[in-house]
Design an enzyme around this catalytic site. Structure first.
Site, PDB file in Angstrom:
ATOM      1  N   SER A 215       0.611 -10.946   0.689  1.00 34.20           N
ATOM      2  CA  SER A 215      -0.732 -10.897   0.070  1.00 34.20           C
ATOM      3  C   SER A 215      -1.871 -11.339   0.979  1.00 34.20           C
ATOM      4  CB  SER A 215      -0.674 -11.847  -1.227  1.00 34.20           C
ATOM      5  OG  SER A 215      -1.461 -11.438  -2.064  1.00 34.20           O
TER       6      SER A 215
ATOM      7  N   ASP B  57       1.093  -2.887  -8.751  1.00 32.61           N
ATOM      8  CA  ASP B  57       0.705  -4.233  -8.496  1.00 32.61           C
ATOM      9  C   ASP B  57      -0.594  -4.357  -9.336  1.00 32.61           C
ATOM     10  OD1 ASP B  57      -0.692  -6.419  -7.461  1.00 32.61           O
ATOM     11  OD2 ASP B  57       0.333  -6.059  -5.498  1.00 32.61           O
TER      12      ASP B  57
ATOM     13  N   HIS C  78       3.313  -7.424  -8.197  1.00 29.97           N
ATOM     14  CA  HIS C  78       2.875  -8.223  -7.008  1.00 29.97           C
ATOM     15  C   HIS C  78       3.986  -9.222  -6.502  1.00 29.97           C
ATOM     16  CE1 HIS C  78      -0.468  -9.586  -4.663  1.00 29.97           C
ATOM     17  NE2 HIS C  78      -0.067 -10.888  -4.671  1.00 29.97           N
TER      18      HIS C  78
END
Length: 323
Positions: free
Chosen positions: A138, A266, A294
């Site tokens: 991320s 996501d 995610h």
């Protein structure tokens, strides 16, 4: 590379939330770590955790965690399990303020923190004696890609290959998505629940750094970045930060093997914002499976496990490290 979500867990939200809470994160005993504290060039510190009992001379895998992450994050544990299974050493640097102790300087960390990433990787490279394989989750993946972009050809002296996982490489698109509807109620609120208190402790450390009363009233990532992240790290405002820190516009500049992995469902990295093959350079591989959420990618029977994605990422890194 391939991934198919289990039929018992449909949808991007479920594939994000369930794995983080309930799926098995590792094979065998939980990974054990040893910690080192490194002084930074600006008089601050970071904490770096190393996987305990790694074989001497083993290849070194480096993982950068995501927003408000640390070594206990489900992705950190799953990658540690995958690295241990293939006999790798592993380093997990904590971004400033994320290791359980507030850092000293009037700054924190941000999605475009490529200079910090570069300093960490160079130090690990000098210590290890061979180029590294590196992944970032991320926020950490976006910062890693920004480093690879800025480093250009010189990145090859430090890393064999890099990978970003579910990274918001278009920060404006991701920021808009996380601050709306269900995403705002669940994901943005979860992040702000730790980010706001940490920022207020930073204000106690450095009085006058920002308007604490305003910070207590915010409810979006946009507002947090406008009041705290952007000005503390040299950006004019949120728009300037999101524009300059995003990795997507510069992917064509990468000169080492790079994997950009994003699930198309996501919840807060919108599929429409992901790059197409024509937008990236020859060194960049795009993997955009239809499912995974995610940083989820659960596999197997209920409650599932999280090892499929880390194993495939490590396979890719290993192939490109030798090829």
């Amino acid at each position: 590379m391939q991934y198919r979500a289990p039929r018992w867990l449909p949808g991007g939200h479920a594939q994000t939330i369930w794995p983080a809470l309930f799926s098995r994160q590792h094979d065998g005993p939980a990974p054990r770590w040893t910690r080192e504290r490194w002084d930074t060039p600006d008089g601050d510190f970071i904490d770096v955790d190393f996987l305990a009992d790694a074989p001497a001379g083993a290849p070194l895998f480096v993982l950068f965690h995501g927003l408000e992450g640390d070594r206990t994050s489900h992705s950190s544990v799953a990658f540690a399990s995958a690295a241990r299974a293939r006999g790798w050493a592993m380093a997990l640097p904590h971004f400033r303020g994320c290791s359980g102790e507030l850092n000293r300087a009037p700054r924190a960390y941000h999605s475009g923190d490529y200079e910090e990433v570069g300093w960490i990787l160079q130090r690990l490279r000098e210590r290890h004696g061979a180029p590294l394989v590196v992944a970032g989750v991320s926020l950490g993946g976006n910062a890693l890609m920004r480093w690879a972009e800025e480093a250009g050809h010189t990145a090859a002296h430090v890393a064999h290959a890099v990978c970003s996982i579910c990274s918001p490489i278009d920060l404006a698109a991701a920021g808009a998505a996380i601050d709306r509807g269900f995403n705002k109620a669940v994901y943005a609120r979860r992040f702000l629940r730790t980010m706001i208190p940490k920022a207020l402790r930073k204000l106690q450390q450095h009085p006058g750094l920002f308007d604490g009363d305003r910070l207590k009233r915010i409810s979006t990532i946009y507002e947090f970045d406008n009041l705290f992240t952007a000005p503390l790290h040299g950006f004019r405002n949120t728009e300037d930060y999101w524009a300059r820190a995003s990795a997507k516009p510069h992917l064509h500049r990468i000169r080492i093997p790079a994997l950009v992995l994003n699930a198309r469902n996501d919840p807060f990295v919108p599929g429409h914002s992901l790059p197409h093959a024509a937008e990236v350079g020859a060194c960049v591989t795009l993997w955009q499976p239809g499912h995974g959420g995610h940083v989820g990618f659960p596999a197997g029977q209920v409650p599932g496990h999280l090892l499929t994605m880390p194993e495939q990422v490590c396979d890719w890194l290993e192939r490109h490290a030798h090829g």
